[in-house]
Design an enzyme around this catalytic site. Structure first.
Site, PDB file in Angstrom:
ATOM      1  N   ARG A  14     -13.128   5.455  33.186  1.00 58.38           N
ATOM      2  CA  ARG A  14     -13.036   6.725  33.913  1.00 58.38           C
ATOM      3  C   ARG A  14     -14.349   7.117  34.582  1.00 58.38           C
ATOM      4  O   ARG A  14     -14.341   7.721  35.654  1.00 58.38           O
ATOM      5  CB  ARG A  14     -12.616   7.831  32.943  1.00 58.38           C
ATOM      6  CG  ARG A  14     -11.211   7.634  32.460  1.00 58.38           C
ATOM      7  CD  ARG A  14     -10.820   8.622  31.409  1.00 58.38           C
ATOM      8  NE  ARG A  14      -9.464   8.335  30.976  1.00 58.38           N
ATOM      9  CZ  ARG A  14      -8.832   8.996  30.017  1.00 58.38           C
ATOM     10  NH1 ARG A  14      -9.426   9.972  29.383  1.00 58.38           N
ATOM     11  NH2 ARG A  14      -7.595   8.665  29.689  1.00 58.38           N
ATOM     12  N   GLU A  48     -12.080  16.563  18.674  1.00 58.54           N
ATOM     13  CA  GLU A  48     -12.898  16.663  19.883  1.00 58.54           C
ATOM     14  C   GLU A  48     -14.113  17.572  19.699  1.00 58.54           C
ATOM     15  O   GLU A  48     -15.112  17.428  20.413  1.00 58.54           O
ATOM     16  CB  GLU A  48     -12.041  17.136  21.068  1.00 58.54           C
ATOM     17  CG  GLU A  48     -12.759  16.927  22.387  1.00 58.54           C
ATOM     18  CD  GLU A  48     -11.896  17.183  23.608  1.00 58.54           C
ATOM     19  OE1 GLU A  48     -10.664  17.050  23.529  1.00 58.54           O
ATOM     20  OE2 GLU A  48     -12.487  17.505  24.658  1.00 58.54           O
TER      21      GLU A  48
HETATM   22  C1  FAD Z   1      -4.052  16.981  29.757  1.00 57.06           C
HETATM   23  C2  FAD Z   1      -4.631  16.115  28.673  1.00 57.06           C
HETATM   24  C3  FAD Z   1      -4.118  14.837  28.460  1.00 57.06           C
HETATM   25  C4  FAD Z   1      -4.652  14.022  27.452  1.00 57.06           C
HETATM   26  N1  FAD Z   1      -4.105  12.768  27.225  1.00 57.06           N
HETATM   27  C5  FAD Z   1      -4.590  12.006  26.201  1.00 57.06           C
HETATM   28  C6  FAD Z   1      -3.986  10.747  25.874  1.00 57.06           C
HETATM   29  O1  FAD Z   1      -3.000  10.337  26.468  1.00 57.06           O
HETATM   30  N2  FAD Z   1      -4.528  10.027  24.873  1.00 57.06           N
HETATM   31  C7  FAD Z   1      -5.623  10.447  24.153  1.00 57.06           C
HETATM   32  O2  FAD Z   1      -6.060   9.743  23.249  1.00 57.06           O
HETATM   33  N3  FAD Z   1      -6.178  11.656  24.435  1.00 57.06           N
HETATM   34  C8  FAD Z   1      -5.701  12.437  25.415  1.00 57.06           C
HETATM   35  N4  FAD Z   1      -6.267  13.654  25.681  1.00 57.06           N
HETATM   36  C9  FAD Z   1      -7.347  14.149  24.803  1.00 57.06           C
HETATM   37  C10 FAD Z   1      -6.747  14.656  23.500  1.00 57.06           C
HETATM   38  O3  FAD Z   1      -5.504  15.251  23.738  1.00 57.06           O
HETATM   39  C11 FAD Z   1      -7.664  15.685  22.835  1.00 57.06           C
HETATM   40  O4  FAD Z   1      -8.971  15.192  22.799  1.00 57.06           O
HETATM   41  C12 FAD Z   1      -7.216  15.942  21.413  1.00 57.06           C
HETATM   42  O5  FAD Z   1      -5.851  16.270  21.385  1.00 57.06           O
HETATM   43  C13 FAD Z   1      -8.058  17.030  20.760  1.00 57.06           C
HETATM   44  O6  FAD Z   1      -7.476  17.361  19.517  1.00 57.06           O
HETATM   45  P1  FAD Z   1      -8.191  18.387  18.544  1.00 57.06           P
HETATM   46  O7  FAD Z   1      -7.270  18.614  17.413  1.00 57.06           O
HETATM   47  O8  FAD Z   1      -9.566  17.926  18.274  1.00 57.06           O
HETATM   48  O9  FAD Z   1      -8.342  19.711  19.411  1.00 57.06           O
HETATM   49  P2  FAD Z   1      -7.223  20.620  20.085  1.00 57.06           P
HETATM   50  O10 FAD Z   1      -5.930  19.939  20.221  1.00 57.06           O
HETATM   51  O11 FAD Z   1      -7.863  21.181  21.293  1.00 57.06           O
HETATM   52  O12 FAD Z   1      -7.028  21.782  19.013  1.00 57.06           O
HETATM   53  C14 FAD Z   1      -8.035  22.725  18.772  1.00 57.06           C
HETATM   54  C15 FAD Z   1      -7.467  23.803  17.897  1.00 57.06           C
HETATM   55  O13 FAD Z   1      -8.512  24.692  17.526  1.00 57.06           O
HETATM   56  C16 FAD Z   1      -8.096  26.028  17.721  1.00 57.06           C
HETATM   57  N5  FAD Z   1      -9.278  26.851  17.978  1.00 57.06           N
HETATM   58  C17 FAD Z   1     -10.179  26.734  18.987  1.00 57.06           C
HETATM   59  N6  FAD Z   1     -11.114  27.709  18.876  1.00 57.06           N
HETATM   60  C18 FAD Z   1     -10.790  28.435  17.792  1.00 57.06           C
HETATM   61  C19 FAD Z   1     -11.336  29.580  17.174  1.00 57.06           C
HETATM   62  N7  FAD Z   1     -12.413  30.234  17.667  1.00 57.06           N
HETATM   63  N8  FAD Z   1     -10.739  30.074  16.062  1.00 57.06           N
HETATM   64  C20 FAD Z   1      -9.633  29.496  15.541  1.00 57.06           C
HETATM   65  N9  FAD Z   1      -9.057  28.412  16.103  1.00 57.06           N
HETATM   66  C21 FAD Z   1      -9.628  27.884  17.209  1.00 57.06           C
HETATM   67  C22 FAD Z   1      -7.133  25.949  18.916  1.00 57.06           C
HETATM   68  O14 FAD Z   1      -6.290  27.081  18.929  1.00 57.06           O
HETATM   69  C23 FAD Z   1      -6.393  24.650  18.563  1.00 57.06           C
HETATM   70  O15 FAD Z   1      -5.400  24.907  17.611  1.00 57.06           O
HETATM   71  C24 FAD Z   1      -5.741  14.489  26.664  1.00 57.06           C
HETATM   72  C25 FAD Z   1      -6.250  15.771  26.897  1.00 57.06           C
HETATM   73  C26 FAD Z   1      -5.709  16.588  27.883  1.00 57.06           C
HETATM   74  C27 FAD Z   1      -6.284  17.963  28.103  1.00 57.06           C
END
Ligand code: FAD
Length: 539
Positions: A266, A351
């Site tokens: 990318r 992330e």
């Molecule tokens: C459009 C898109 C497509 C993607 N496609 C892919 C793919 O095909 N393959 C791949 O591997 N990755 C992909 N990614 C990346 C991947 O989806 C994300 O990196 C991953 O899902 C992040 O997961 P997470 O649980 O770390 O965070 P998130 O899913 O962002 O969850 C974070 C959580 O923390 C909560 N939160 C945030 N701040 C606070 C706060 N202050 N207090 C309480 N709660 C809070 C939010 O409400 C949420 O519930 C994609 C991302 C996007 C945006």
């Protein structure tokens, strides 16, 4: 006392909740939204595992591709841990009920994403993240895991560097309260929304957990590394996933010429497209030759998004695209056990964390893998955390946060509209701290950002209602954007080289001197920095 407090209900938070529960811990998951609406739900392309179901593949090749893409900034043993665990991760997700697409032989179907040497991404049409997240959520409910919605993390409660839980704003009532636990897992997602209006992420990806660690005296690292996805819709910045190129889509300019190998990583594609745009060309994704039937079968969501947001049918028309901020490689610095550097009894995963897996450039499909695989590890490790002997229960943090929020309601003036400032900043981050960077522009912008940061007490909120106050939530998020933004700009300035997603025209090469993580923390209210040598399997 509660064993494990998990902040964030995306894929990382829910995976760690399930494994902590399996370990026999009491668990609460807290999120600022509803659990089914995180960034995880938007993931389209797939989740990597070297199953070799379609063409030959191997775990060694998965490890090699991930290391190559990291440009020397990964911890190779963390990469190995994740890639070796990938087949078990897919098996576990299947056992919970994730409906992956199938080959004619009923094996899990796989597609190739950029930078991968094989067809390695397992998928459920282009709804992979949504299906994974909803299945994890179902499993949490079945396992009786307590979910608390619409609680926004404010600050960690820290005593002598030991994290004892956190304070939250109950968004529905406006109250500030605390939840204490033996161990805390932060799983709050990335900070791409710093690039407001120039990102595939929702507006609330404001790096709240990362900012809370900085304020608590913990360490963050590699914040300058932001991945720009090459193919977002030009008008709305909504993602058209790599699966479109993985299935054979072309990148073409206004003359209809292909100008780059579409399956490169990318970082390279985002720069190639930016150079085309700067030379006056428009850039398009062309999938028309795949045929309507195949397009509708494999990418139904993307077809819908193109029609809805760009007014075009990709089976018959070119898709206008531009690169935008998509994924943040930097985050809360953690060790191999996912413990937060500089703090105790605190873990970070997904992330929001920097587990040194993606380095300077993440491979498509590796984030979903990380959040589930490392999420489960975080749940196991947090469950084993002993209660610290000097655990004390003073309420200073809670009082401080209550006082601050009361002040926003009652005292602070509302002289500057922070929404305008945030929109302007989003554009400036894209221009000056985006795909191609320059020290003069970065320095000027950092000075400007610091002036804005110093005027924060004059911004405040206009809406003084306590209940369901989105103005208050937006303002608290904006403060986090300013804090992380400062680190992003400073770290981009001090790294005088080009590596993966960080590219400076004046310093176009990777330099050995900078094969190091840039680590930031706050001491005596001053931001501190050091470079830390990359861990390799030899040292
Ligand atoms: C459009 C898109 C497509 C993607 N496609 C892919 C793919 O095909 N393959 C791949 O591997 N990755 C992909 N990614 C990346 C991947 O989806 C994300 O990196 C991953 O899902 C992040 O997961 P997470 O649980 O770390 O965070 P998130 O899913 O962002 O969850 C974070 C959580 O923390 C909560 N939160 C945030 N701040 C606070 C706060 N202050 N207090 C309480 N709660 C809070 C939010 O409400 C949420 O519930 C994609 C991302 C996007 C945006």
């Amino acid at each position: 006392m509660l064993d494990v407090l998990i902040i964030g209900s995306g894929g990382a938070g829910l995976s760690s909740a399930l494994s902590a529960k399996e370990e026999g811990s009491t668990v609460i998951v807290v999120g600022k939204n509803h659990p089914t609406t995180s960034q995880t739900s938007m993931a389209q392309g797939g989740i990597n595992s070297a199953l070799g179901n379609v063409i030959p593949d191997s775990i060694e090749a998965h490890i090699r591709d991930t290391i190559n893409s990291s440009h020397g900034l990964c911890d190779e043993s963390m990469v190995r841990l994740m890639c070796e665990d990938a087949p078990m991760t897919i098996e576990w997700l299947e056992s919970l009920g994730v409906p992956f697409d199938r080959t004619d032989e009923s094996k899990v179907a796989q597609r190739r994403l950029g930078g991968a040497s094989s067809k390695r991404a397992c998928y459920a049409q282009d709804y992979t993240g949504l299906k994974i997240l909803h299945t994890l959520y179902d499993s949490c409910l079945k396992n009786g895991i307590e979910m608390v919605e619409e609680y926004m993390l404010l600050n960690l409660i820290v005593e002598k560097k030991v994290v004892q839980g956190a304070t939250f704003l109950n968004i529905t009532t406006g109250e500030v309260l605390e939840i204490r636990a033996k161990a805390t897992i932060i799983a709050t997602g990335g900070y791409s929304s710093i690039y407001k209006n120039f990102t595939t992420n929702a507006d609330d990806s404001t790096g709240d957990g990362i900012a809370s660690v900085l304020r608590a005296g913990g360490e963050v690292s590699d914040i300058e590394f932001v991945q720009f996805h090459p193919t977002a819709l030009r008008g709305s910045a909504i993602l058209i996933s790599e699966s479109a190129r993985g299935e054979g889509g072309y990148l073409v300019n206004s003359k209809g010429e292909r100008f780059v190998d579409e399956l490169l990583t990318r970082d390279i594609l985002a720069r190639a497209i930016t150079l085309q745009i700067e030379s006056g060309e428009d850039v398009f994704l062309d999938i028309r030759h795949l045929g309507e039937e195949k397009i509708l079968k494999l990418m139904p969501q993307e077809v819908h998004l193109c029609k809805l947001h760009e007014g075009i049918d990709p089976a018959f028309e070119l898709i206008p695209i531009k690169p935008v901020a998509h994924y943040t490689m930097g985050g809360i610095d953690v060790n191999q056990a996912l413990e937060v550097s500089g703090l105790k009894n605190c873990y970070a995963v997904g992330e929001c964390s920097n587990a040194k897996i993606h380095g300077a450039n993440r491979l498509g499909g590796n984030s979903l893998l990380e959040i589930v695989s490392m999420g489960r590890l975080a749940g196991i490790n947090a469950s084993k955390t002993p209660l610290e002997l000097d655990y004390i229960t003073n309420t200073t943090q809670l009082e401080r946060d209550r006082e601050y929020i009361d002040g926003l309601f009652e005292e602070y003036p509302w002289e500057i509209n922070f929404y305008n400032t945030q929109n302007e900043l989003g554009e400036k981050f894209y221009k000056y701290a985006g795909i191609i960077r320059d020290n003069n522009q970065l320095n000027n912008f950092l000075n400007e950002l610091r002036v804005i940061k110093a005027s924060i007490d004059n911004m405040g909120i206009g809406d003084k209602q306590k209940k369901n106050n989105s103005n208050l939530v937006d303002f608290l998020q904006f403060i986090n954007v300013l804090e992380i933004g400062e680190v992003l700009l400073d770290s981009a300035i001090v790294r005088d080289e080009s590596r993966g997603a960080h590219y400076k025209e004046a310093f176009p090469n990777e330099e050995r001197l900078y094969q190091a993580h840039s680590v930031y923390w706050i001491e005596d209210e001053v931001l501190q920095h050091r470079f830390e040598k990359v861990k390799s399997d030899e040292n």
